[in-house]
Design a protein around this motif. Structure first.
Motif, short mmCIF file in Angstrom:
data_model
loop_
_atom_site.label_atom_id
_atom_site.label_comp_id
_atom_site.label_asym_id
_atom_site.label_seq_id
_atom_site.Cartn_x
_atom_site.Cartn_y
_atom_site.Cartn_z
N ASP A 136 0.83 -1.12 -0.16
CA ASP A 136 0.10 -0.06 -0.03
C ASP A 136 0.92 1.21 0.13
N SER A 137 2.27 1.19 0.74
CA SER A 137 2.88 2.32 0.79
C SER A 137 4.27 1.73 0.93
N THR A 138 5.19 2.25 0.18
CA THR A 138 6.47 1.98 0.20
C THR A 138 7.46 2.81 1.12
N VAL A 139 6.92 3.92 1.58
CA VAL A 139 7.38 4.96 2.76
C VAL A 139 6.52 5.12 3.65
N MET A 140 7.06 4.93 5.00
CA MET A 140 6.13 5.05 5.98
C MET A 140 7.17 5.47 7.37
N THR A 141 6.36 5.98 8.41
CA THR A 141 7.27 6.26 9.67
C THR A 141 7.11 4.84 10.60
N GLN A 142 8.29 4.80 11.32
CA GLN A 142 8.45 3.75 12.47
C GLN A 142 7.18 3.82 13.29
N GLY A 143 6.76 2.45 13.75
CA GLY A 143 5.61 2.31 14.38
C GLY A 143 4.27 2.32 13.71
N TYR A 144 3.96 2.78 12.52
CA TYR A 144 3.00 2.53 12.02
C TYR A 144 2.51 1.34 11.09
N ARG A 145 1.51 1.34 10.43
CA ARG A 145 1.37 0.04 9.96
C ARG A 145 0.91 0.10 8.30
N THR A 146 1.11 -0.81 7.45
CA THR A 146 0.93 -0.97 5.91
C THR A 146 0.60 -2.52 5.57
N ASN A 147 -0.20 -2.41 4.56
CA ASN A 147 -0.57 -3.78 4.08
C ASN A 147 0.23 -4.16 2.98
N LEU A 148 0.61 -5.50 2.91
CA LEU A 148 1.24 -6.39 1.77
C LEU A 148 0.10 -7.22 0.99
N HIS A 149 -0.19 -6.89 -0.08
CA HIS A 149 -1.26 -7.69 -0.82
C HIS A 149 -0.67 -8.85 -1.66
N VAL A 150 -0.69 -9.96 -1.55
CA VAL A 150 -0.26 -11.07 -2.28
C VAL A 150 -1.34 -12.02 -3.16
N THR A 151 -1.20 -11.71 -4.18
CA THR A 151 -2.28 -12.42 -5.21
C THR A 151 -1.62 -13.69 -5.64
N VAL A 152 -2.37 -15.07 -5.29
CA VAL A 152 -2.00 -16.33 -5.98
C VAL A 152 -3.03 -16.57 -6.89
N LEU A 153 -2.63 -17.05 -8.13
CA LEU A 153 -3.77 -17.23 -9.16
C LEU A 153 -3.27 -18.77 -9.62
N GLY A 154 -4.09 -19.85 -9.55
CA GLY A 154 -3.56 -21.19 -9.87
C GLY A 154 -4.31 -22.18 -9.47
N PRO A 155 -4.08 -23.55 -9.55
CA PRO A 155 -4.83 -24.52 -9.25
C PRO A 155 -5.37 -24.62 -7.69
N ALA A 156 -6.47 -25.31 -7.47
CA ALA A 156 -6.79 -25.27 -6.36
C ALA A 156 -5.98 -25.83 -5.20
N ASP A 157 -4.90 -26.78 -5.54
CA ASP A 157 -4.11 -27.36 -4.71
C ASP A 157 -2.78 -26.49 -4.41
N ALA A 158 -2.81 -25.28 -4.82
CA ALA A 158 -1.59 -24.54 -4.64
C ALA A 158 -1.48 -24.25 -3.05
#
Length: 319
Positions: free
Chosen positions: A31-53
């Motif tokens: 969500d943000s590549t620059v932030m202040t220490q102690g604050y929070r940011t989200n990392l979104h990881v999208t997995v596209l593939g078979p159901a057994d991944a």
């Protein structure tokens, strides 16, 4: 015919391998590549593939990713049909140390196929020091009405206390008698008052010998280092630095002609000390040495000028 069969078989194998690699895909985005220490940011990881991944060596909630704390993990899965699905993982990151952090790739596997996201860079900024000016003073103690006997120590009521009181009175009587015998003169040994410059240099040398920063006690080290400088300012220039914030101290130094040129040395010490005490930063060994050298240089630059020699005494010596 045999050559045609071999070429056809190789083409089928290459096609199957390419389709398998394309069926599994992983992407990551912050969500943000620059932030202040102690604050929070989200990392979104999208997995596209078979159901057994399945996930391979992913961080857990409460663990770390590239040295950054993972405060929470959630996911949302969408069925795409034909045995395929899309899953979006959300990792809530919370860094506490100012630095430039590289987040490693995240990997998934499906059968013999694997895929991983690209590495991401997160820049963590320190807390601004200007917030120190918003610190409010502590409340004073609550006054409580008391009687005169509340000030009498409890040990006075003890039986043995009266014995010591009697011995004290006897000693006082002997001292008064000796004073009278000597004609009312008492030899009093004066205690030498240590000048602020000499006291500050002595305490700085003792602080260096204790090696607090080298043993991991950075907060205690910078607390004592700044206390030495604050007491030096009080004794040398009459600046009540023990009751001031860092911003107020710098304002007083720049307003004083005797300390204006050396104010930057004090600022270099106070900035690192405030980071350590309030932002919980771990300074580098070089920072500790530079802060100590800046403190010594400030005291040396602002020490009193040597008093000129008496011309009369000097002429008598020449004779």
């Amino acid at each position: 015919m045999k050559l045609s069969k071999i070429i056809l078989t190789a083409a089928i194998a290459l096609t199957a391998t390419g389709m398998s690699a394309q069926d599994l895909k992983v992407t990551a985005q912050l969500d943000s590549t620059v932030m202040t220490q102690g604050y929070r940011t989200n990392l979104h990881v999208t997995v596209l593939g078979p159901a057994d991944a399945s996930l391979v060596a992913w961080p857990e909630k409460g663990g770390q990713l590239g040295g950054v704390d993972v405060a929470d993990i959630s996911h949302q899965t969408t069925d795409l049909g034909n045995g395929r699905r899309e899953t979006i993982y959300t990792l809530t990151l919370q860094p506490f140390d100012p630095d430039t952090v590289t987040l490693p790739p995240l990997r998934v596997a499906s059968g013999r196929d694997t895929a991983e996201s690209r590495a991401l860079v997160l820049k963590v900024l320190p807390v601004e020091l200007d917030s120190l000016t918003e610190i409010h003073p502590l409340e004073g103690p609550v006054a409580y009405p008391s009687k005169w006997y509340d000030w009498v120590p409890q040990w006075v009521s003890d039986y043995w206390a009266w014995i010591f009181i009697a011995l004290g009175l006897i000693a006082a009587g002997i001292a008064a008698f000796l004073y009278w015998r000597r004609g009312g003169t008492v030899m009093v040994r004066r205690k030498r008052i240590v000048p602020p410059y000499e006291l500050a240099m002595r305490r700085l040398g003792q602080l260096r010998e204790r090696r607090l920063a080298e043993s991991g006690h950075e907060k205690e080290y910078y607390t004592e280092l700044t206390d030495i400088l604050r007491q030096y300012l009080d004794g040398r220039f009459g600046i009540n630095a023990m009751e001031m914030t860092s911003t107020e101290i710098m304002r007083s130094l720049r307003a004083n002609e005797a300390t204006r040129l050396s104010a930057d040395r004090m600022r270099a010490v106070l900035e690192v000390a405030d980071f350590v005490k309030f932002a919980k930063m771990r300074p580098l060994p070089d920072d500790n040495v530079k802060a100590y050298n800046s403190a010594v240089a400030f005291v040396e630059d602002t020490k009193p000028a040597p008093e000129p020699e008496d011309d009369g005494a000097k002429s008598d010596t020449d004779k």
